[in-house]
Design an enzyme around this catalytic site. Sequence first.
Site, PDB file in Angstrom:
ATOM      1  N   CYS A  32     -18.738   2.701  25.558  1.00 43.23           N
ATOM      2  CA  CYS A  32     -19.308   4.122  25.299  1.00 43.23           C
ATOM      3  C   CYS A  32     -20.434   4.336  26.372  1.00 43.23           C
ATOM      4  O   CYS A  32     -20.038   4.694  27.458  1.00 43.23           O
ATOM      5  CB  CYS A  32     -19.702   4.134  23.851  1.00 43.23           C
ATOM      6  SG  CYS A  32     -19.911   5.966  23.202  1.00 43.23           S
ATOM      7  N   GLU A  42     -14.597   1.823  19.562  1.00 44.87           N
ATOM      8  CA  GLU A  42     -15.981   1.317  19.367  1.00 44.87           C
ATOM      9  C   GLU A  42     -16.173   1.679  17.997  1.00 44.87           C
ATOM     10  O   GLU A  42     -15.844   2.943  17.528  1.00 44.87           O
ATOM     11  CB  GLU A  42     -16.992   1.844  20.110  1.00 44.87           C
ATOM     12  CG  GLU A  42     -18.355   1.607  19.778  1.00 44.87           C
ATOM     13  CD  GLU A  42     -19.493   2.488  20.615  1.00 44.87           C
ATOM     14  OE1 GLU A  42     -20.727   1.951  20.664  1.00 44.87           O
ATOM     15  OE2 GLU A  42     -19.161   3.585  20.969  1.00 44.87           O
ATOM     16  N   LYS A  79     -22.725  -4.832  24.638  1.00 45.35           N
ATOM     17  CA  LYS A  79     -22.901  -3.468  25.132  1.00 45.35           C
ATOM     18  C   LYS A  79     -24.364  -3.639  25.676  1.00 45.35           C
ATOM     19  O   LYS A  79     -25.460  -3.931  25.117  1.00 45.35           O
ATOM     20  CB  LYS A  79     -22.883  -2.425  24.152  1.00 45.35           C
ATOM     21  CG  LYS A  79     -23.201  -1.006  24.396  1.00 45.35           C
ATOM     22  CD  LYS A  79     -23.080  -0.118  23.248  1.00 45.35           C
ATOM     23  CE  LYS A  79     -23.062   1.571  23.701  1.00 45.35           C
ATOM     24  NZ  LYS A  79     -23.089   2.358  22.698  1.00 45.35           N
TER      25      LYS A  79
END
Length: 553
Positions: free
Chosen positions: A208, A81, A176
């Site tokens: 993440c 990321e 995300k």
Amino acid sequence: MNSKPIQILKLIFSVLLFNKRCSSLRQSDGLAEQFYYIAGVAEFRPEAIGTTDALSTHLQAYKEMIGSVEAEDVDIIVFPEGTLNKDFQLTYVPSKKDNVIPCSLSEEDNIYADFLVELSCAAQRFKKYLVINLTEKEICWINANDPRPCSHNGLNIFNTNVVFDRDGRVISRYRKTHVYVENKNTSYEQEYGIFETDFGVRFGHFICFDILFYTPAQELVERFGITDIIFTSKFYSELPFLTAAQLQMGWSWGNNVNLLAAGASYPVNGSTGSGIYAGENGILVSVMVTGNVGERKLYKAKVPKRNLNISLSNLTSSTMTAYNLPKYLRLLKDPQIENFNSILLNFQQETDMDGKTLCHGNLCCQFNISTSTMNSSMPNYYYRLGVFDGKRTYEKKEWNNIKICSLYACVTESVSSCGELSTPGNLNSSAVFLSISIKGLFKRSKHLLIMPNSLKSNLLPVPASKINWSKSLQGDSYEVSHQLTSETDNLLTFGIYANYYEGNAAERMHLSYFRKFYFLIMLYGFTDSSCINFQTTDKKKCVMIENTREAEQ
């Protein structure tokens, strides 16, 4: 007797034998490829903030890694990321249904940034699956169902994973869900990143902070039946339970799935941690960079295909890259650590502890520990046994209920020093743990992940070969046991970590899914012949078939 004909016969025999061996090796390699694929994850250092032309530098480094000798036999490469473009270097990204190969578009038809096109071409040239993370732009009015206000420039900005196949085609795009201290948009309708490969493995992917929540991370496993997960991250490690590789191994183990994790490598800013994990078989390769400079390196491993019950020992051995003890890596600290019910251990007076029980809230845990001590003039860690049952809050009021049974290190006798590292260069433990046994009863829940949790002073988990883990359903609770079976020193954490996924997002997605699924059954029935009217006994398979169709539309 003329020896020349004999020599010729020997030569012919040698050639035939050589060809037979080569054929056997080719067959062996072909057979082995049926059982595993080769994956690579990039621990990748981004240019320092403020660096001019960082995108060009990142892109060039990406392409060099993709075309490197180390990557020659790799089927799929994952980049982390936040290590490609920035908010002022945006690109549109096609969805899977657009069926676009950016590399093959004419100049007139191309609406995508040059760097996206070049990476599509790299995937095509080197015949590899690529997973990249970038900052994406999309015109607001494209999604007419989204009632939320748009920014003044008419764009939504997303933190996005993009997947290319071997032809350079975009086969998956995921935005995300749980943005963390980011000025980014989220999709109005929940997205799931799922794609198929030509080597027979179906992947799911997320980004993440998503890993701490039910949607989409846990859903990919439970709802869609995905057994191979891709995790792109710029993760900020937190002691003593949520450092990067520690969480990666635990999540993979708790779900018993393969996990390919690529981490941004910027330790002075708190980011590092990459690895490839094989569920309950543990680490295939793992790294935590703890110096003042990150790295750009491809870590690869042969990954066993989960649908084939093969012995991991026949394919690969684990590699854990241990750097110097943490000196420059910036680490966060669990804000709830002082709220644990804990006791301080004194190994100078008592090296063994049998049957110690601690409780907090509705959780009770039993500890058995055996140690030996070493004489040391250097500062030593203190250790506590702790139990916690309560709410853990994150950014934007997102939260989970957490239950923890653990041994963990402290710098002093004070509870406030737990979850910290001692002075750099003086990391040491006078206690050698001969064995540890931790057991607890964890209340059953429909949204729950229970995972082993361990950490050594090099910020890597305890290897799978040194632990035993078991989880069995006993009535309305899971009986969980985590045991250290081999002598281990410099231990920071060893315990059981249970995440009870809560919050509106998990419940809303769970209910809306079943309403929609029930409606599909009533309206259409299952289109898979083995699932019509649930005549098959594998009802879980039927659910996953419909889930995947819905997610990939």
